[in-house]
Write a protein that holds these residues in place. Sequence first.
Motif, PDB file in Angstrom:
ATOM      1  N   ALA A  59       0.904  -1.462   0.450  1.00  0.00           N
ATOM      2  CA  ALA A  59       0.044   0.004   0.161  1.00  0.00           C
ATOM      3  C   ALA A  59       0.919   1.492   0.069  1.00  0.00           C
ATOM      4  O   ALA A  59       2.304   1.097   0.445  1.00  0.00           O
ATOM      5  CB  ALA A  59      -1.045  -0.324   1.568  1.00  0.00           C
ATOM      6  N   TRP A  60       0.485   1.790  -1.411  1.00  0.00           N
ATOM      7  CA  TRP A  60       1.250   3.022  -0.813  1.00  0.00           C
ATOM      8  C   TRP A  60       0.641   4.904  -1.450  1.00  0.00           C
ATOM      9  O   TRP A  60       0.350   4.768  -2.488  1.00  0.00           O
ATOM     10  CB  TRP A  60       2.537   2.943  -2.300  1.00  0.00           C
ATOM     11  N   THR A  61       0.645   5.583   0.048  1.00  0.00           N
ATOM     12  CA  THR A  61      -0.422   6.134  -0.280  1.00  0.00           C
ATOM     13  C   THR A  61       0.632   7.521  -0.527  1.00  0.00           C
ATOM     14  O   THR A  61       1.689   8.315  -0.401  1.00  0.00           O
ATOM     15  CB  THR A  61      -0.726   6.759   0.798  1.00  0.00           C
ATOM     16  N   ALA A  62       0.406   8.318  -1.293  1.00  0.00           N
ATOM     17  CA  ALA A  62       1.028   9.550  -1.933  1.00  0.00           C
ATOM     18  C   ALA A  62       0.495  10.662  -1.066  1.00  0.00           C
ATOM     19  O   ALA A  62      -1.373  11.700  -0.723  1.00  0.00           O
ATOM     20  CB  ALA A  62       0.271  10.788  -3.372  1.00  0.00           C
TER      21      ALA A  62
ATOM     22  N   LYS B 216       6.974  13.605  -0.963  1.00  0.00           N
ATOM     23  CA  LYS B 216       6.694  12.387   0.160  1.00  0.00           C
ATOM     24  C   LYS B 216       5.228  11.666  -0.441  1.00  0.00           C
ATOM     25  O   LYS B 216       4.066  11.734  -0.735  1.00  0.00           O
ATOM     26  CB  LYS B 216       6.356  13.327   1.133  1.00  0.00           C
ATOM     27  N   ALA B 217       6.003  10.426   0.353  1.00  0.00           N
ATOM     28  CA  ALA B 217       5.239   9.255   0.063  1.00  0.00           C
ATOM     29  C   ALA B 217       4.956   8.059   1.570  1.00  0.00           C
ATOM     30  O   ALA B 217       6.477   8.078   2.073  1.00  0.00           O
ATOM     31  CB  ALA B 217       4.995   8.639  -0.900  1.00  0.00           C
ATOM     32  N   ILE B 218       4.074   7.525   1.614  1.00  0.00           N
ATOM     33  CA  ILE B 218       3.942   6.826   2.646  1.00  0.00           C
ATOM     34  C   ILE B 218       3.877   5.097   2.387  1.00  0.00           C
ATOM     35  O   ILE B 218       2.865   5.212   1.944  1.00  0.00           O
ATOM     36  CB  ILE B 218       3.552   6.834   3.911  1.00  0.00           C
ATOM     37  N   SER B 219       4.872   4.111   2.680  1.00  0.00           N
ATOM     38  CA  SER B 219       3.909   2.890   2.681  1.00  0.00           C
ATOM     39  C   SER B 219       4.126   1.942   3.044  1.00  0.00           C
ATOM     40  O   SER B 219       4.939   2.056   3.899  1.00  0.00           O
ATOM     41  CB  SER B 219       5.069   2.438   0.592  1.00  0.00           C
ATOM     42  N   CYS B 220       3.613   0.314   3.235  1.00  0.00           N
ATOM     43  CA  CYS B 220       4.065  -1.019   3.958  1.00  0.00           C
ATOM     44  C   CYS B 220       3.557  -1.525   2.640  1.00  0.00           C
ATOM     45  O   CYS B 220       2.403  -1.734   2.146  1.00  0.00           O
ATOM     46  CB  CYS B 220       3.518  -0.510   4.738  1.00  0.00           C
TER      47      CYS B 220
END
Length: 336
Positions: free
Chosen positions: A190-193, A274-278
Amino acid sequence: MSHTGATRLKAILGHLHHADSQITTLPTSAQVVPYSSNSVRLRYTLNNDHLTLEQRLFYEENGYLVIKNLVADEDIKRFRDEFETICRREVVVPGMVVMKDVAIARSEFVPDQKAITKVQDFQGDDELFRYCTLPQILEYVECFTGPNIMAMHTMLINKPPDAGKKTSRHPMHQDLHYFPFRPADRIVCAWTAMERIDRSNGCLVVLPGTHKGTLKQHDYPEWEGGVNKMYHGVRDYDSSQPRVHLIMEKGDTVFFHPVLIHGSGMNQTQGFRKAISCHYASADCYYIDVKGTTQENIEAEIRELANKRYGTDSSLTLKDVWAFRGRLVAGSRTNL
C-alpha cells in the motif's frame, strides 16, 4: 447484466487471455459471470465484499489498483509532522533506518546535513506505524492477503529535488527481490501519496502486467551520478514495454503486487515529494532459503550492513531480518 456490460466484460476477459473461460469467484457477494463452459479462478485477489468485480479484474490484468482519496488530510499531516521531528533528531526510534541521498549536501529540515530521503522500518514509531493499521487500508489489504495480516516493510519516502546527478530516480525493480517469503500472490504494497505526485516530482512508473512474470536478476544500475544504497534495479527487462505514470492526489493509495516492475523518475521541482507505504503479507506465508537464487546478492549486502551497524555475525540470513521486522496488524500470527 446488460448487453453493454456483458460485452465490456467479454472484452476484459479477452485481455486476460482466456478466450473460452468463465470467472468463478466462489461464495461471496461478488457477481458470478457466466461466459462459457470452462472455469478460471481469479488468482491475485481473494473473495470478499470489498473489491468490485471490475476492480478485481483490473488488478488481475495489471498488477496494481489505485483507490482515490483513501487517507484523510488530517492523518497525512500527522505523518508529515512526525517525519519532521525525526529529521530534526527530536525523536530516536530503535531499529529505524534513516537514509540520505548520495548527491545532496543539504537537508530540507536540518542545515548542513545530507538530505534525508527515506525512513524505513518505522515499526517502533507509534505515530508513523499508525498508517499500517488504518482500517480503510487494511480493508483493501485483506482482499490480497486474507484476514491474517503482517506489516513487513515500512517506508516514508522523501524524494528530494534532483541535484543534477539524477540520483533522485529509483531504478525499475520488483519488490519481491528483497523478500524471502512466499507465496508472492499473498503479498501487497500500500503506497499513499502525501501530496500531489506527478511526472514533474517523480511519480511511480509501472509496467502493467509484469506481475504475471517471474522474479528477475537485480543489480545496481550503472548510473553516472551514482545510486543510493539498496536501490537495486532489474538487470534485463523489455524497456519498450508500455509503462504507466501514476498521477496521484494527496491521500490516493495504490496497491500493487511484489513482482510488478516499477520505479520512479527524477524530482524536477524545488520541493520534496513525500509518500508513505507498507508492504503487507499473509501471516500464512512461509520463509524460503535464498541461497542459490537471484536474491543472494541482496542477502549478502544486508548481512554486511547489519554487521557494520549492529555487530551481527556472518550467519545472519534474510529470513532472520524479516522475522524480526514483521508485526501483526490483523488476525493471527499463524506462521511468519
